[in-house]
Design an enzyme around this catalytic site. Structure first.
Site, short mmCIF file in Angstrom:
data_model
loop_
_atom_site.label_atom_id
_atom_site.label_comp_id
_atom_site.label_asym_id
_atom_site.label_seq_id
_atom_site.Cartn_x
_atom_site.Cartn_y
_atom_site.Cartn_z
CE1 TYR A 106 -3.65 -2.50 0.31
CE2 TYR A 106 -2.61 -3.25 2.33
CZ TYR A 106 -3.54 -3.42 1.33
OH TYR A 106 -4.38 -4.52 1.36
CG ASN A 139 -9.90 1.19 -0.57
OD1 ASN A 139 -10.36 0.07 -0.36
ND2 ASN A 139 -8.60 1.42 -0.67
CG HIS A 187 -12.80 -8.85 -0.08
ND1 HIS A 187 -12.62 -8.60 -1.42
CD2 HIS A 187 -11.74 -8.25 0.56
CE1 HIS A 187 -11.49 -7.92 -1.59
NE2 HIS A 187 -10.94 -7.68 -0.41
CG ASP A 230 -28.52 -4.49 1.01
OD1 ASP A 230 -28.33 -4.92 -0.14
OD2 ASP A 230 -29.01 -5.18 1.92
CG HIS A 248 -9.96 -2.54 -4.28
ND1 HIS A 248 -10.38 -2.65 -2.98
CD2 HIS A 248 -11.02 -2.88 -5.06
CE1 HIS A 248 -11.63 -3.07 -2.97
NE2 HIS A 248 -12.05 -3.20 -4.21
CB SER A 251 -3.35 -3.93 -3.68
OG SER A 251 -4.58 -4.44 -3.20
NE ARG A 285 -5.72 -9.52 0.19
CZ ARG A 285 -5.86 -8.99 1.41
NH1 ARG A 285 -6.77 -8.06 1.62
NH2 ARG A 285 -5.10 -9.36 2.41
C1 DQA Z 1 -7.74 -2.85 -0.46
C2 DQA Z 1 -7.73 -4.34 -0.83
C3 DQA Z 1 -8.50 -5.15 0.19
O1 DQA Z 1 -8.49 -6.53 -0.17
C4 DQA Z 1 -7.86 -5.01 1.56
O2 DQA Z 1 -8.61 -5.73 2.53
C5 DQA Z 1 -7.65 -3.59 1.96
C6 DQA Z 1 -7.22 -2.63 0.96
C7 DQA Z 1 -6.84 -2.01 -1.41
O3 DQA Z 1 -6.94 -0.78 -1.36
O4 DQA Z 1 -6.05 -2.58 -2.17
O5 DQA Z 1 -7.74 -3.25 3.13
O6 DQA Z 1 -9.06 -2.37 -0.56
#
Ligand code: DQA
Length: 136
Positions: free
Chosen positions: A22, A69, A75, A82, A95, A97, A106
């Site tokens: 990140y 985000n 997930h 909703d 996201h 990543s 993920r």
């Molecule tokens: C995330 C990806 C998610 O799987 C993870 O739980 C995060 C960050 C991302 O910004 O890549 O907390 O949302």
């Protein structure tokens, strides 16, 4: 335009946790860069580790576009899904990543189907690319 950037669970740890995934910048630093990029627009930022608070922020959104985000809530949170479905304001899922190159849990998002689109894998720039999409 008015943008609302919502970050969910553990995103407050950005710059501290898993820097290889990140990055080393904090969420505050990233938000400052986003606000500088969109200096002609209005940017509001909200972060919470609590699912219900994310839902309430979505319900109360006064924005032209929401950039969300949701972190790991992405997930499995049907509550956030909703809440998004109840809005007339469009939401783009973000996201930092590339979740598809990571663990299998993920790969699935319960939010994508009710979002306008999804931007992922571009680090902090995922937020900027998502917000830029509202201007097209
Ligand atoms: C995330 C990806 C998610 O799987 C993870 O739980 C995060 C960050 C991302 O910004 O890549 O907390 O949302």
């Amino acid at each position: 335009m008015k943008f609302l950037f919502i970050n969910g669970v553990n995103l407050n740890m950005t710059g501290v946790r898993e820097k290889g995934v990140y990055g080393a910048e904090t969420l505050e630093e990233i938000n400052r860069q986003i606000a500088a990029h969109f200096k002609g627009d209005e940017c509001e930022f909200f972060q919470s580790n609590i699912e219900g608070e994310i839902c309430s922020a979505l319900h109360g959104a006064k924005a032209d576009g929401i950039i969300l985000n949701a972190g790991a809530f992405t997930h499995y949170s049907y509550a956030i899904r909703d809440a998004i479905a109840s809005l007339s304001v469009p939401v783009v899922e973000v996201h930092m990543s590339n979740v598809h190159s990571r663990e299998e849990f993920r790969h699935n998002s319960v939010l994508s189907a009710v979002c306008k689109g999804v931007v992922l894998g571009f680090g902090k720039n995922s937020y900027i690319l998502a917000a830029e999409s509202f201007k097209l």
